[in-house]
Design a protein around this motif. Structure first.
Motif, mmCIF file in Angstrom:
data_model
loop_
_atom_site.group_PDB
_atom_site.id
_atom_site.type_symbol
_atom_site.label_atom_id
_atom_site.label_comp_id
_atom_site.label_asym_id
_atom_site.label_seq_id
_atom_site.Cartn_x
_atom_site.Cartn_y
_atom_site.Cartn_z
ATOM 1 N N TYR A 48 0.825 -1.198 0.000
ATOM 2 C CA TYR A 48 0.000 0.000 0.000
ATOM 3 C C TYR A 48 0.866 1.257 0.000
ATOM 4 O O TYR A 48 0.614 2.197 -0.766
ATOM 5 N N ASN A 49 1.895 1.299 0.831
ATOM 6 C CA ASN A 49 2.767 2.474 0.910
ATOM 7 C C ASN A 49 3.537 2.681 -0.392
ATOM 8 O O ASN A 49 3.701 3.807 -0.861
ATOM 9 N N ILE A 50 4.012 1.587 -0.959
ATOM 10 C CA ILE A 50 4.765 1.669 -2.215
ATOM 11 C C ILE A 50 3.864 2.149 -3.338
ATOM 12 O O ILE A 50 4.220 3.037 -4.118
ATOM 13 N N LYS A 51 2.652 1.569 -3.391
ATOM 14 C CA LYS A 51 1.698 1.931 -4.446
ATOM 15 C C LYS A 51 1.253 3.381 -4.307
ATOM 16 O O LYS A 51 1.154 4.108 -5.289
ATOM 17 N N ARG A 52 0.985 3.815 -3.084
ATOM 18 C CA ARG A 52 0.534 5.192 -2.851
ATOM 19 C C ARG A 52 1.581 6.198 -3.321
ATOM 20 O O ARG A 52 1.270 7.172 -4.003
ATOM 21 N N HIS A 53 2.847 5.945 -2.988
ATOM 22 C CA HIS A 53 3.906 6.860 -3.414
ATOM 23 C C HIS A 53 4.005 6.886 -4.937
ATOM 24 O O HIS A 53 4.091 7.954 -5.546
ATOM 25 N N TYR A 54 4.000 5.701 -5.544
ATOM 26 C CA TYR A 54 4.116 5.630 -7.001
ATOM 27 C C TYR A 54 2.953 6.359 -7.684
ATOM 28 O O TYR A 54 3.163 7.144 -8.607
ATOM 29 N N CYS A 55 1.735 6.105 -7.213
ATOM 30 C CA CYS A 55 0.553 6.713 -7.843
ATOM 31 C C CYS A 55 0.514 8.227 -7.655
ATOM 32 O O CYS A 55 0.129 8.964 -8.560
ATOM 33 N N SER A 56 0.930 8.700 -6.501
ATOM 34 C CA SER A 56 0.854 10.133 -6.251
ATOM 35 C C SER A 56 2.001 10.918 -6.876
ATOM 36 O O SER A 56 1.833 12.073 -7.233
ATOM 37 N N LYS A 57 3.150 10.300 -7.051
ATOM 38 C CA LYS A 57 4.316 11.054 -7.528
ATOM 39 C C LYS A 57 4.749 10.714 -8.957
ATOM 40 O O LYS A 57 5.230 11.588 -9.676
ATOM 41 N N HIS A 58 4.651 9.436 -9.353
ATOM 42 C CA HIS A 58 5.317 9.017 -10.582
ATOM 43 C C HIS A 58 4.407 8.402 -11.651
ATOM 44 O O HIS A 58 4.853 8.199 -12.779
ATOM 45 N N SER A 59 3.182 8.087 -11.319
ATOM 46 C CA SER A 59 2.339 7.356 -12.275
ATOM 47 C C SER A 59 2.066 8.160 -13.544
ATOM 48 O O SER A 59 1.999 7.592 -14.634
ATOM 49 N N SER A 60 1.933 9.468 -13.430
ATOM 50 C CA SER A 60 1.638 10.269 -14.621
ATOM 51 C C SER A 60 2.750 10.180 -15.664
ATOM 52 O O SER A 60 2.492 10.218 -16.860
#
Length: 151
Positions: A48-60
């Motif tokens: 969850y923590n890894i996914k949250r960081h990726y989605c909020s900062k790098h997914s775009s």
């Protein structure tokens, strides 16, 4: 009165999953999970923590990279991390070697009962030697401290 037991994250046995590397650009090194994109570590090893960081900062930026291109990008980022770490190891090893040489030479001078000011003569001789034999190693000799004065 009931005793409230605090939850300990270390005891939850969170294990790194290799699928996280492909999904979230992370890799495990020793006991640390490292984000390849921003090169930061993750405190709590949960998806969850890894996914949250990726989605909020790098997914775009990185969601458009898919398939073999994504795998190649992850591998190149891993290689960059390894190259950076080896660069730091080499610098650290040369500094440790220079310190070790200075102690060994100081010990040899002391065993012969000579003054430590003779260390400057030894260093000058080493510099002459490296100029002639191996000029590429001159910086290593310059890092050796053989002065009887504190630097």
């Amino acid at each position: 009165m009931s005793v409230v037991k605090k939850r300990k994250i270390d005891s939850e046995n969170c294990i790194f999953k290799s699928s996280w590397a492909e999904s979230y650009f992370v890799v495990q090194q020793a006991d640390v999970i490292l984000r390849l994109i921003c090169q930061e570590t993750i405190a709590v090893h949960k998806e969850y923590n890894i996914k949250r960081h990726y989605c909020s900062k790098h997914s775009s930026k990185f969601d458009s990279v898919v398939g073999q291109t994504r795998t190649d990008r992850i591998n190149s980022m891993k290689q960059e991390i390894v190259a950076q770490q080896s660069l730091f190891k080499i610098g650290n090893q040369s500094a440790e070697a220079a310190t070790k040489v200075s102690y060994l030479i100081a010990e040899a001078i002391a065993k012969r009962g000579k003054p430590f000011s003779d260390g400057e003569l030894v260093k000058n001789c080493l510099e002459i030697f490296t100029d002639v034999v191996c000029p590429t190693k001159k910086s290593l000799v310059e890092n050796v401290s053989l002065s009887h004065l504190s630097q």
